[in-house]
Write a protein that holds these residues in place. Structure first.
Motif, PDB file in Angstrom:
ATOM      1  N   ARG A   1      -5.218   5.819 -17.613  1.00 28.09           N
ATOM      2  CA  ARG A   1      -5.047   4.971 -16.436  1.00 28.09           C
ATOM      3  C   ARG A   1      -3.596   5.060 -15.932  1.00 28.09           C
ATOM      4  O   ARG A   1      -3.348   5.143 -14.736  1.00 28.09           O
ATOM      5  N   GLY A   2      -2.642   5.050 -16.867  1.00 30.16           N
ATOM      6  CA  GLY A   2      -1.222   5.150 -16.513  1.00 30.16           C
ATOM      7  C   GLY A   2      -0.933   6.458 -15.787  1.00 30.16           C
ATOM      8  O   GLY A   2      -0.211   6.490 -14.783  1.00 30.16           O
ATOM      9  N   VAL A   3      -1.514   7.546 -16.282  1.00 30.03           N
ATOM     10  CA  VAL A   3      -1.331   8.854 -15.647  1.00 30.03           C
ATOM     11  C   VAL A   3      -1.841   8.802 -14.202  1.00 30.03           C
ATOM     12  O   VAL A   3      -1.163   9.231 -13.265  1.00 30.03           O
ATOM     13  N   GLY A   4      -3.040   8.252 -14.024  1.00 23.03           N
ATOM     14  CA  GLY A   4      -3.629   8.156 -12.692  1.00 23.03           C
ATOM     15  C   GLY A   4      -2.766   7.334 -11.737  1.00 23.03           C
ATOM     16  O   GLY A   4      -2.567   7.704 -10.585  1.00 23.03           O
ATOM     17  N   LEU A   5      -2.216   6.242 -12.257  1.00 20.64           N
ATOM     18  CA  LEU A   5      -1.375   5.357 -11.448  1.00 20.64           C
ATOM     19  C   LEU A   5      -0.149   6.088 -10.900  1.00 20.64           C
ATOM     20  O   LEU A   5       0.175   6.008  -9.718  1.00 20.64           O
ATOM     21  N   VAL A   6       0.518   6.837 -11.772  1.00 22.05           N
ATOM     22  CA  VAL A   6       1.721   7.550 -11.357  1.00 22.05           C
ATOM     23  C   VAL A   6       1.383   8.619 -10.316  1.00 22.05           C
ATOM     24  O   VAL A   6       2.051   8.742  -9.291  1.00 22.05           O
ATOM     25  N   PHE A   7       0.319   9.369 -10.583  1.00 22.22           N
ATOM     26  CA  PHE A   7      -0.073  10.405  -9.626  1.00 22.22           C
ATOM     27  C   PHE A   7      -0.378   9.811  -8.260  1.00 22.22           C
ATOM     28  O   PHE A   7       0.025  10.336  -7.232  1.00 22.22           O
ATOM     29  N   SER A   8      -1.102   8.700  -8.259  1.00 20.06           N
ATOM     30  CA  SER A   8      -1.554   8.177  -6.976  1.00 20.06           C
ATOM     31  C   SER A   8      -0.386   7.643  -6.155  1.00 20.06           C
ATOM     32  O   SER A   8      -0.350   7.794  -4.943  1.00 20.06           O
ATOM     33  N   ARG A   9       0.603   7.045  -6.824  1.00 19.14           N
ATOM     34  CA  ARG A   9       1.696   6.471  -6.057  1.00 19.14           C
ATOM     35  C   ARG A   9       2.723   7.521  -5.644  1.00 19.14           C
ATOM     36  O   ARG A   9       3.196   7.534  -4.513  1.00 19.14           O
ATOM     37  N   PHE A  10       3.071   8.431  -6.540  1.00 20.53           N
ATOM     38  CA  PHE A  10       4.198   9.328  -6.255  1.00 20.53           C
ATOM     39  C   PHE A  10       3.780  10.641  -5.628  1.00 20.53           C
ATOM     40  O   PHE A  10       4.525  11.257  -4.902  1.00 20.53           O
ATOM     41  N   LEU A  11       2.588  11.118  -5.961  1.00 20.64           N
ATOM     42  CA  LEU A  11       2.159  12.374  -5.359  1.00 20.64           C
ATOM     43  C   LEU A  11       1.109  12.105  -4.301  1.00 20.64           C
ATOM     44  O   LEU A  11       0.609  13.014  -3.663  1.00 20.64           O
TER      45      LEU A  11
ATOM     46  N   VAL B   1      -1.892  11.500  -4.398  1.00 22.26           N
ATOM     47  CA  VAL B   1      -3.250  12.018  -4.556  1.00 22.26           C
ATOM     48  C   VAL B   1      -4.122  10.837  -4.962  1.00 22.26           C
ATOM     49  O   VAL B   1      -3.617   9.777  -5.314  1.00 22.26           O
ATOM     50  N   ASP B   2      -5.402  11.043  -4.919  1.00 21.41           N
ATOM     51  CA  ASP B   2      -6.348  10.024  -5.330  1.00 21.41           C
ATOM     52  C   ASP B   2      -6.165   9.712  -6.815  1.00 21.41           C
ATOM     53  O   ASP B   2      -5.880  10.609  -7.603  1.00 21.41           O
ATOM     54  N   ILE B   3      -6.317   8.453  -7.186  1.00 22.23           N
ATOM     55  CA  ILE B   3      -6.067   8.056  -8.585  1.00 22.23           C
ATOM     56  C   ILE B   3      -6.980   8.823  -9.550  1.00 22.23           C
ATOM     57  O   ILE B   3      -6.567   9.234 -10.639  1.00 22.23           O
ATOM     58  N   ASN B   4      -8.215   9.133  -9.126  1.00 26.55           N
ATOM     59  CA  ASN B   4      -9.139   9.870  -9.986  1.00 26.55           C
ATOM     60  C   ASN B   4      -8.709  11.315 -10.177  1.00 26.55           C
ATOM     61  O   ASN B   4      -8.809  11.870 -11.267  1.00 26.55           O
ATOM     62  N   THR B   5      -8.225  11.942  -9.083  1.00 24.75           N
ATOM     63  CA  THR B   5      -7.692  13.299  -9.202  1.00 24.75           C
ATOM     64  C   THR B   5      -6.542  13.305 -10.198  1.00 24.75           C
ATOM     65  O   THR B   5      -6.420  14.212 -11.026  1.00 24.75           O
ATOM     66  N   GLY B   6      -5.711  12.261 -10.123  1.00 18.45           N
ATOM     67  CA  GLY B   6      -4.589  12.146 -11.049  1.00 18.45           C
ATOM     68  C   GLY B   6      -5.050  12.114 -12.487  1.00 18.45           C
ATOM     69  O   GLY B   6      -4.505  12.811 -13.344  1.00 18.45           O
ATOM     70  N   VAL B   7      -6.085  11.331 -12.763  1.00 17.74           N
ATOM     71  CA  VAL B   7      -6.617  11.256 -14.122  1.00 17.74           C
ATOM     72  C   VAL B   7      -7.121  12.622 -14.575  1.00 17.74           C
ATOM     73  O   VAL B   7      -6.858  13.061 -15.700  1.00 17.74           O
ATOM     74  N   VAL B   8      -7.809  13.336 -13.679  1.00 16.61           N
ATOM     75  CA  VAL B   8      -8.362  14.643 -14.052  1.00 16.61           C
ATOM     76  C   VAL B   8      -7.240  15.647 -14.347  1.00 16.61           C
ATOM     77  O   VAL B   8      -7.293  16.374 -15.343  1.00 16.61           O
TER      78      VAL B   8
END
Lengths: 570, 86
Positions: free
Chosen positions: A137-147, A149-156
């Motif tokens: 979840r933490g990984v997804g959060l960072v991806f979605s805010r800073f890059l 991208v969609d939070i789910n893409t971030g998790v993947v």
């Protein structure tokens, strides 16, 4: 360059580094897969342990929680560091001397019973799965805010990276990527902390800046100023808590004992060569962890003061760029209740117009303080390093529990070395997919269970391991009953007081706080469950047969540091 | 009891004595200074820190680190004394 460009560059470089290390340190044998071959130096193990331990919770959430909880947040600071004293003094040296691959290995052999092993496997899987979902979840959060991208893409994306180096490299790959991740995360945490400390107090050392005077010429101490700001808005004094003393005591104890009982931390000490290396690397690990843990309360004070100054009673229209960006992720919510266009941030729930999620304080802090774009990007890379390193450590525990403790030890003892290695890789892959699923579809209970993973570890492993080392006569009946009663009691208490299962669901939870046993919250209940585990174990032991001579000899042997073999299969 | 066993149990007794002393300090700085006596210690101020608050958020962690390194030193000496070092 914009924050986003910087983030792509820094995250790209660090990910390339992790993948490079993974390819360089592929595991060729089960021994390399489970314990990195058993020859890791104390310093490398200390760094790897520190990264393994400091998760998305330590990096992203902890300073934020402290920032809102003030003194009450101390439970995390003392709890998550004091556990290392227990680990170094009571567990690590002896488990290293014992020299096997996993925690269920120790429980199964010391208590000469596959039932004990299975109970330990169940506890290890429960604790580790709860924990790893939070990391994804933490990984997804960072991806979605800073890059963006969609939070789910971030998790993947996070799943693919972890999968790559955990499956390929096993413990060996994980160890050396964790060394790199420690460097990234500590640099990423300290750089903004130092910047902000200089900005606010003129002192470059955040740990000291926290106790210095504010840089605005008033000569007022920062903590006094924050106490004043907090009380003016109706909050508690920052340096005083609102939790009862007994609850603070119990939560701190549960976190300390839980830390010492977490399987992904314990296994790290199987990777060094000698008993004295295990002791030394526990010391180094805590030293490296303490750098972040003593800076975090300072960051909390800076962030809280900065935030109140930026938002309190200001026009909503004048809010800086970061405010609206975080609003988009719904982690900041503003609701202009009295319609005056200004932000009222106060303790009184009926009048308060602003809700800020704990998790954004560290991530937003550099932006709130107007630091350069590369520093903001660095924080994103650091948060990813923290989440990925912990996720990898947990996945290894899960995969070893399945391939080694279940398949090799219980279901198919004749499995070949190569077969076991493939089973381990397969189990890791399945575990990543499950963890990713929970990262994308977080059931409401993940956050609660992560916090309670410590209680579960305290209630199950810690007493069984300590008694196994320090009480020669402890037998399998005592230890198994203790673990089962301890963890069942803990699960019961969580269901009753965290989910309201027996009183009509979640809505009832708030009304149940007055019924807490001894006034102790579910977060602190691990302490009681641990004590119950100890008492039950010792009582049952009195009425059941002593352990065989051979087991008592093993206990005598693990108390002596010399003659250590490398971690061996047996 | 053989000489070997006598040596082993003497070593273990000294080890356990160290553990008691070190864990007493561990308990005193965190549960004592940081929680139970926090309010009393808060009367004392060092710089901008109230002392009890400082122990809870900074001091206890520094002491923990020192404790482990003291333990490492003590045990290395003890190992040498009993010939268990390698």
């Amino acid at each position: 360059m914009t924050v986003q460009t910087w983030t792509y560059i820094l995250v790209g470089i660090t990910f390339a580094l992790y993948i490079g290390i993974a390819i360089w340190s592929r595991a060729g044998s089960t021994k390399e897969f489970y314990v990195a071959g058993g020859g890791v130096s104390p310093l490398a193990n200390g760094m790897a342990t520190a990264a393994d331990w400091m998760s998305a919770a330590s990096f992203i959430s902890m300073a934020g929680i402290i920032s809102f909880a003030g003194y009450d947040g101390s439970v995390y600071l003392m709890g998550w560091t004091g556990g290392y004293v227990l680990l170094a003094l009571l567990l690590a040296p002896y488990l290293r001397k014992f020299g096997k691959f996993t925690v269920p290995d120790f429980i199964g052999d010391r208590y000469y019973s596959n039932s004990a092993r299975m109970v330990a496997v169940f506890c290890a899987l429960l604790v580790s799965f709860a924990y790893v979902a939070g990391q994804m979840r933490g990984v997804g959060l960072v991806f979605s805010r800073f890059l963006e991208v969609d939070i789910n893409t971030g998790v993947v994306i996070g799943m693919v990276i972890v999968l790559f180096y955990a499956v390929l490299g096993g413990m060996k790959g994980i160890t050396y990527t964790q060394v790199a991740q420690y460097c990234v995360l500590i640099f990423a945490f300290m750089v903004p902390a130092i910047f902000i400390s200089i900005q606010m107090t003129g002192n470059p050392i955040p740990q000291l800046g926290m106790g210095s005077t504010v840089n605005d010429g008033s000569g007022m101490y920062l903590l006094d100023k924050l106490d004043g700001l907090s009380t003016a808005l109706g909050f508690n004094e920052y340096t005083n808590g609102s939790k009862s003393t007994i609850d603070v005591f119990a939560i701190t104890m549960a976190l300390m004992v839980g830390t010492a009982g977490l399987p992904h931390v314990i296994v790290r000490f199987f990777t060094v060569k000698r008993v004295k290396d295990a002791r030394k690397s526990a010391g180094l690990a805590l030293l490296l962890i303490a750098i972040l843990y003593t800076a975090a309360p300072a960051v909390a004070v800076f962030a809280r003061t900065n935030m109140i100054n930026t938002v309190s009673n200001r026009e909503y229209a004048d809010m800086p760029d970061w405010f609206t960006k975080w609003e988009k992720t719904k982690l900041i919510k503003f609701d202009d209740k009295n319609g005056d266009g200004k932000i009222q941030y106060v303790a009184d729930k009926a009048k308060n117009e602003l809700t800020v999620d704990n998790d954004i304080m560290v991530l937003a802090n550099p932006e709130i303080a107007n630091l350069p774009a590369w520093v903001i990007a660095l924080v994103a890379a650091g948060a990813l390093a923290a989440a990925l390193s912990t996720a990898a450590g947990l996945l290894l525990v899960i995969s070893a529990s399945v391939s080694h403790d279940l398949i090799k030890k219980v279901f198919n003892p004749g499995i070949s070395e190569k077969g076991e290695l493939w089973a381990a890789r397969g189990a890791a892959t399945v575990a990543v997919v499950i963890a990713g699923y929970f990262g994308i579809n977080p059931p409401g209970f993940v956050a609660a269970v992560v916090a309670l993973a410590f209680g579960l570890a305290a209630a199950s492993f810690f007493p069984a391991i300590v008694l196994g080392i320090f009480y020669k006569k402890m037998n399998k009946e005592g230890a198994i009953t203790g673990m089962v009663v301890g963890i069942s009691l803990m699960i019961f208490y969580i269901l009753k007081f965290k989910f309201g299962v027996f009183d009509g669901g979640k809505g009832a939870v708030a009304g149940l706080t007055k019924d807490w046993w001894f006034g102790i919250s579910p977060e602190g209940f691990g302490t009681i469950a641990m004590i119950v585990n100890f008492v039950v174990s010792i009582m049952v032991m009195q009425f059941t047969p002593s352990p065989p001579e051979k087991v008592q000899e093993i206990v005598e042997d693990i108390r002596i540091p010399s003659g250590v073999g490398e971690a061996v299969d047996h | 009891m053989s000489d070997k066993q006598k040596k082993a149990s003497a070593y273990w007794r000294e080890n356990v004595r160290y553990l008691f002393i070190l864990l007493a300090i561990w308990f005193a700085v965190s549960y004592g200074a940081g929680i139970l006596f926090k309010d009393n210690l808060d009367e004392i101020k060092i710089g901008g820190f109230k002392l009890g608050f400082w122990f809870a958020q900074q001091g206890s962690i520094y002491v923990f680190v020192v404790l482990i390194f003291v333990y490492v030193r003590l045990m290395n000496k003890l190992d040498k004394k009993y010939g268990y070092n390698e």
